[in-house]
Design a protein around this motif. Structure first.
Motif, short mmCIF file in Angstrom:
data_model
loop_
_atom_site.label_atom_id
_atom_site.label_comp_id
_atom_site.label_asym_id
_atom_site.label_seq_id
_atom_site.Cartn_x
_atom_site.Cartn_y
_atom_site.Cartn_z
N PRO A 174 0.81 -1.21 0.00
CA PRO A 174 0.00 0.00 0.00
C PRO A 174 0.85 1.27 0.00
N VAL A 175 2.15 1.15 0.32
CA VAL A 175 3.05 2.30 0.35
C VAL A 175 4.30 1.99 -0.47
N THR A 176 4.44 2.67 -1.58
CA THR A 176 5.62 2.49 -2.43
C THR A 176 6.73 3.45 -2.00
N ARG A 177 7.89 3.27 -2.57
CA ARG A 177 9.02 4.14 -2.25
C ARG A 177 8.70 5.59 -2.63
N VAL A 178 8.09 5.77 -3.79
CA VAL A 178 7.76 7.12 -4.26
C VAL A 178 6.81 7.81 -3.29
N GLN A 179 5.80 7.10 -2.80
CA GLN A 179 4.87 7.69 -1.85
C GLN A 179 5.57 8.05 -0.54
N VAL A 217 8.67 8.76 0.02
CA VAL A 217 9.70 9.78 -0.11
C VAL A 217 9.13 11.13 -0.53
N THR A 218 8.11 11.16 -1.39
CA THR A 218 7.65 12.42 -1.95
C THR A 218 6.42 13.01 -1.28
N VAL A 219 5.56 12.20 -0.69
CA VAL A 219 4.33 12.70 -0.09
C VAL A 219 4.63 13.36 1.25
N GLN A 220 4.00 14.50 1.51
CA GLN A 220 4.16 15.18 2.79
C GLN A 220 3.70 14.25 3.91
N GLY A 221 4.57 13.95 4.84
CA GLY A 221 4.24 13.01 5.91
C GLY A 221 4.29 11.56 5.46
N GLY A 222 4.86 11.31 4.32
CA GLY A 222 4.92 9.96 3.76
C GLY A 222 5.73 8.99 4.59
N ALA A 223 6.63 9.53 5.40
CA ALA A 223 7.45 8.67 6.25
C ALA A 223 6.61 7.91 7.27
N LYS A 224 5.40 8.38 7.52
CA LYS A 224 4.53 7.75 8.52
C LYS A 224 3.42 6.91 7.90
N LEU A 225 3.42 6.75 6.57
CA LEU A 225 2.35 6.01 5.91
C LEU A 225 2.39 4.51 6.20
N LEU A 226 3.57 3.93 6.24
CA LEU A 226 3.71 2.49 6.48
C LEU A 226 3.78 2.26 7.98
N THR A 227 2.72 1.73 8.56
CA THR A 227 2.62 1.62 10.01
C THR A 227 3.19 0.33 10.59
N CYS A 228 3.56 -0.62 9.76
CA CYS A 228 4.07 -1.89 10.28
C CYS A 228 5.48 -1.77 10.84
N GLY A 229 6.29 -0.89 10.28
CA GLY A 229 7.65 -0.73 10.75
C GLY A 229 8.53 -1.93 10.48
N GLY A 230 8.14 -2.80 9.56
CA GLY A 230 8.91 -3.97 9.23
C GLY A 230 8.60 -5.19 10.08
N ASP A 231 7.62 -5.08 10.96
CA ASP A 231 7.20 -6.18 11.83
C ASP A 231 6.15 -7.03 11.10
N LEU A 232 6.44 -8.31 10.91
CA LEU A 232 5.50 -9.18 10.19
C LEU A 232 4.17 -9.34 10.91
N ALA A 233 4.14 -9.22 12.21
CA ALA A 233 2.89 -9.34 12.96
C ALA A 233 1.94 -8.18 12.67
N ARG A 234 2.48 -7.04 12.25
CA ARG A 234 1.64 -5.87 11.95
C ARG A 234 1.58 -5.58 10.45
N CYS A 235 1.88 -6.54 9.62
CA CYS A 235 1.93 -6.38 8.17
C CYS A 235 0.56 -5.95 7.62
N LEU A 236 0.60 -5.04 6.65
CA LEU A 236 -0.63 -4.53 6.03
C LEU A 236 -1.12 -5.43 4.91
N ILE A 237 -0.30 -6.39 4.44
CA ILE A 237 -0.69 -7.29 3.36
C ILE A 237 -0.33 -8.74 3.72
N PRO A 238 -0.75 -9.26 4.87
CA PRO A 238 -0.32 -10.60 5.28
C PRO A 238 -0.81 -11.71 4.37
#
Length: 73
Positions: free
Chosen positions: A42-47, A49-70
């Motif tokens: 749901p969050v690409t690199r372009v989103q 890096v370029t979207v205002q506040g885009g750094a907070k779009l991916l909420t999983c933080g790399g944790d598989l238990a909180r994955c947005l596409i399990p």
């Protein structure tokens, strides 16, 4: 916490321009933007890096238990 193999991070620098001439420009703000390299992400690199506040779009933080596409993994 099991880390996701698709989770990537990138340092993003945002500059704030001085609103009026003669004023000092504030220092740039650096943020660590997380994004997912998976095809169905749901969050690409372009989103991230370029979207205002885009750094907070991916909420999983790399944790598989909180994955947005399990179901896609």
């Amino acid at each position: 916490m099991e880390k996701c193999q698709f989770y990537r991070t990138e340092m993003v620098t945002a500059r704030a321009h001085a609103p009026h001439s003669g004023r000092r420009e504030p220092p740039p703000q650096r943020t660590l933007a997380g994004w997912c390299a998976h095809d169905f992400s749901p969050v690409t690199r372009v989103q991230a890096v370029t979207v205002q506040g885009g750094a907070k779009l991916l909420t999983c933080g790399g944790d598989l238990a909180r994955c947005l596409i399990p179901d896609k993994l």
